[in-house]
Enzyme design. Sequence first.
Site, mmCIF file in Angstrom:
data_model
loop_
_atom_site.group_PDB
_atom_site.id
_atom_site.type_symbol
_atom_site.label_atom_id
_atom_site.label_comp_id
_atom_site.label_asym_id
_atom_site.label_seq_id
_atom_site.Cartn_x
_atom_site.Cartn_y
_atom_site.Cartn_z
ATOM 1 N N CYS A 189 -15.249 32.312 7.341
ATOM 2 C CA CYS A 189 -14.294 32.624 8.211
ATOM 3 C C CYS A 189 -14.540 31.855 9.640
ATOM 4 C CB CYS A 189 -14.251 34.079 8.852
ATOM 5 S SG CYS A 189 -15.932 34.673 9.426
ATOM 6 N N ARG A 220 0.785 -1.242 -0.041
ATOM 7 C CA ARG A 220 0.037 0.103 0.082
ATOM 8 C C ARG A 220 0.859 1.414 -0.081
ATOM 9 N NH1 ARG A 220 -1.840 -0.999 6.145
ATOM 10 N NH2 ARG A 220 0.075 -0.796 7.102
ATOM 11 N N HIS A 241 3.218 -0.871 16.780
ATOM 12 C CA HIS A 241 1.884 -0.088 16.565
ATOM 13 C C HIS A 241 2.062 1.432 17.084
ATOM 14 C CE1 HIS A 241 -1.903 1.433 18.583
ATOM 15 N NE2 HIS A 241 -2.518 0.761 17.580
#
Length: 877
Positions: free
Chosen positions: A832, A336, A454
């Site tokens: 804004c 990936r 992890h």
Amino acid sequence: MAKYVYLFKEGNASMRELLGGKGANLAEMTNIGLPVPQGFTVSTEACTRYYEDNQKIGDDILEQINTALAETEKICGKKFGDLENPFLVSVRSGARASMPGMMDTILNLGLNDVAVQGLANQTGNVRFAYDSYRRFIQMFSDVVMEIKKSYFEGALDEVKKAKGAKFDTDLTADDLKEVVSKFKAIYLREKGEEFPQEPKVQLLEAIKAVFRSWDNPRAIYYRRMNDIPGNWGTAVNVQSMVFGNMGDDSGTGVAFTRNPSTGEKKLYGEFLMNAQGEDVVAGIRTPQPISALEATQPTVYNEFVKIAQTLENHYHDMQDMEFTIEHGKLFMLQTRNGKRTAGAALKIAVDLVDEGALTPEQAVLKVEPKQLDTLLHPNFDPSALKKASPIAKGLPASPGAATGKMYFTADDAANAGRAGIAVVLVREETTPEDIEGMDLSKGILTARGGMTSHAAVVARGMGRPAVVGCGELHINETTKTLTVGDKVFHEGDAISIDGATGNVYGEMLPTVEAAVSGDFARLMDWADKVRTLKVRTNADTPRDTKQAVAFGAEGIGLCRTEHMFFEADRIAAVREMILADTVEQREVALAKILPMQQGDFEEMYKALEGRPMTIRYLDPPLHEFLPQKNMTEEIAALATQLNTTSEKIIEKIDALHEFNPMMGHRGCRLAVTYPEIARMQTRAVIQAALKVKKECGYDIVPEIMIPLVCEIKELAFVKKLVVETAEKVFAEQGTKLEYHIGTMIEIPRAAVTADEIAKEAEFFSFGTNDLTQMTFGFSRDDAGKFLGSYYEAKIFESDPFAKLDQDGVGKLVKMAAKLGRETRPEIKLGICGEHGGDPSTIEFCHNVGLNYVSCSPFRVPIARLAAAHAAIKAKKN
Ligand code: ADP
Ligand code: MG
Ligand code: MG
């Protein structure tokens, strides 16, 4: 009949929505002829169906699964539950967007009391067979049946202790048989039935568990954090197993084609011999660097290097790959586009352009706008860093400087983080349950795990600085202490970590601002060339303004004048104005404020060096400027200053009290009741503009913004005050300048009557904070208290104050933009609210055709890049 199941050879990389990222890439790798264990993908649509059908897999889908299974058995020449040649699979989740660690993978499925012997027979390796079986029982019980992992870990530790084994690999075949029977007993005890022996039953239960895991709390949290819609669903990949735990000529690993931390063009990764699956990531044994494979397995290594290059060329991007070696044969299990730090993302994108692999526009799309955040935030002050001495050193897993107080559990860290404390989460290692605590921490420090653990992967994804695998640390979660050498630290003690070097300091270190240069500047340059949306900033001090300009702001979209009123040296005059009984008294006080306010605007105009500025007139309810009733001393001092009594002041505070100040006497309503305030502000703006224009030669065109308008006559009333005052100033000074008057669209009624409002307003600025508040009827100060329940009940997926609600509030924005342009085709439109810096909102603003977004200074580069993404995506469609 709708197709829900695809063999790997039937798919390809473009089918990501249907097959999920993992499935689509497994198919793609199969197509380009790489060694991929074969299998099939149950589509994301099957997951959606599963939820629609009340968490059941439909008969038509079941049938397709069975057909694909038979087909795959044939391709692999193995059979489920076979005594000679058993077919084993992994069941792997894979959503459209990669969600690392969110869904659970089940390995070695298909093992039962017969197949385990089949596996032993076939491989002649009894130890390996039982090792696989015990792994499977534990994973299946944990992930599918939700039996506590700790029961199994406990039983394994018992056997290890009894046998005097240090590592799992020290256990013999017989030891592992004992582990298996203990594990099965645990299953029976917990479930009241035997461990399921039928592989097809195991498979269906596992598929359902993956579907269910799409909705576990950490997946939901991750989705909210990353803007992933809940209805996408996950695909499930069922893949023939290959074994990295078959002995010393087998192994498993992960690698990146370039360094995910720095972007350096060099294969980067880790592997473990005689190991399976999660062993590398879990940090149980410390893995070896990928380069070490060259010495022990040169053929495999060379093949892997070639495949890595093929994949990078194929995807035109840095790849994150998972592989397994079974008896010296290499298999690819995943590829990936790799997650990377912001710095690495910039370097890789720019390098790929220089290498001719990407065009500048393609490179711009390779960097996630939100990621830039980390680059814009501070690093340690180099001089302080030189003087400080580290207490320990770990792996530099995710760069950036974090300094704060240490907390030892994710929950404690999350609570402290929510309370506004700068937290450094200190853990033995992190697990997917820790995700929220990690998100709410400034930095993460672990004692165990490698660069792909992890903690490292998730921290890089979040842009949080992290130091991992710092073996010198002894962490005791129970006593909440950290011991390094002879030093003991407690919860709340100061700590600093440097994610770029891996150094850990037992003190708070000062930090310095980031700078935009090098790769960053080149990429932003390309982004600026394609974007059409302008980016302004919300600022009301010269310091913020200069910071924003350095980050590329093209002007100020929102200058809040009330912030200027709070400064210590002027609050007295402001209070005098508020407490005045007559117009005359008020004018006296305003005359004192005028030069200060004018001075503020002059400095702002100078800091802007000719860039435009939208100045919003006084907005909050006046009571905000007064002391609270219980602040007796302050009230007494104020009474002396104003030559009055405390009683009178308290009377005034009472008179200003409102039950619902957000919907009270504020915004342009102040100018309607106290026109002299708007007159003073006009004088300040116009005089400042004239002065700076004359002094510095900037071509200043003031933009005056009237807040909280809901009715055209209201705007017309205030506008008349402004115009009269401006004309007066021009007459006094014998010179003129061009200026514009516009309004905020922040009340639904203003949006609905925008065609009327545009007759008076030369510009609109969508104040999406108030507009969201008033459209939903939620107070933005209180919504946090109940939004949690809304996420749980799946009523909302995200906070409408953080991510613009495009269906409701967005519809009002669209409508107002259209109506406004019908009346006044050249009307200038901007946004804004806080949303102005949110990438998905920016894309929306681009598509609606707004002229600019305005956001806080640190989000300016994010907004520039997001605006470029929006423009490129719109061109593609
Ligand atoms: P994640 O998305 O959390 O990375 P994966 O589905 O990629 O989960 O699985 C985790 C690990 O399990 C892989 O990296 C790989 O080592 C192992 N694994 C998955 N499928 C297989 C398989 N078919 N054969 C061998 N190992 C596998
Ligand atoms: Mg994986
Ligand atoms: Mg407002």
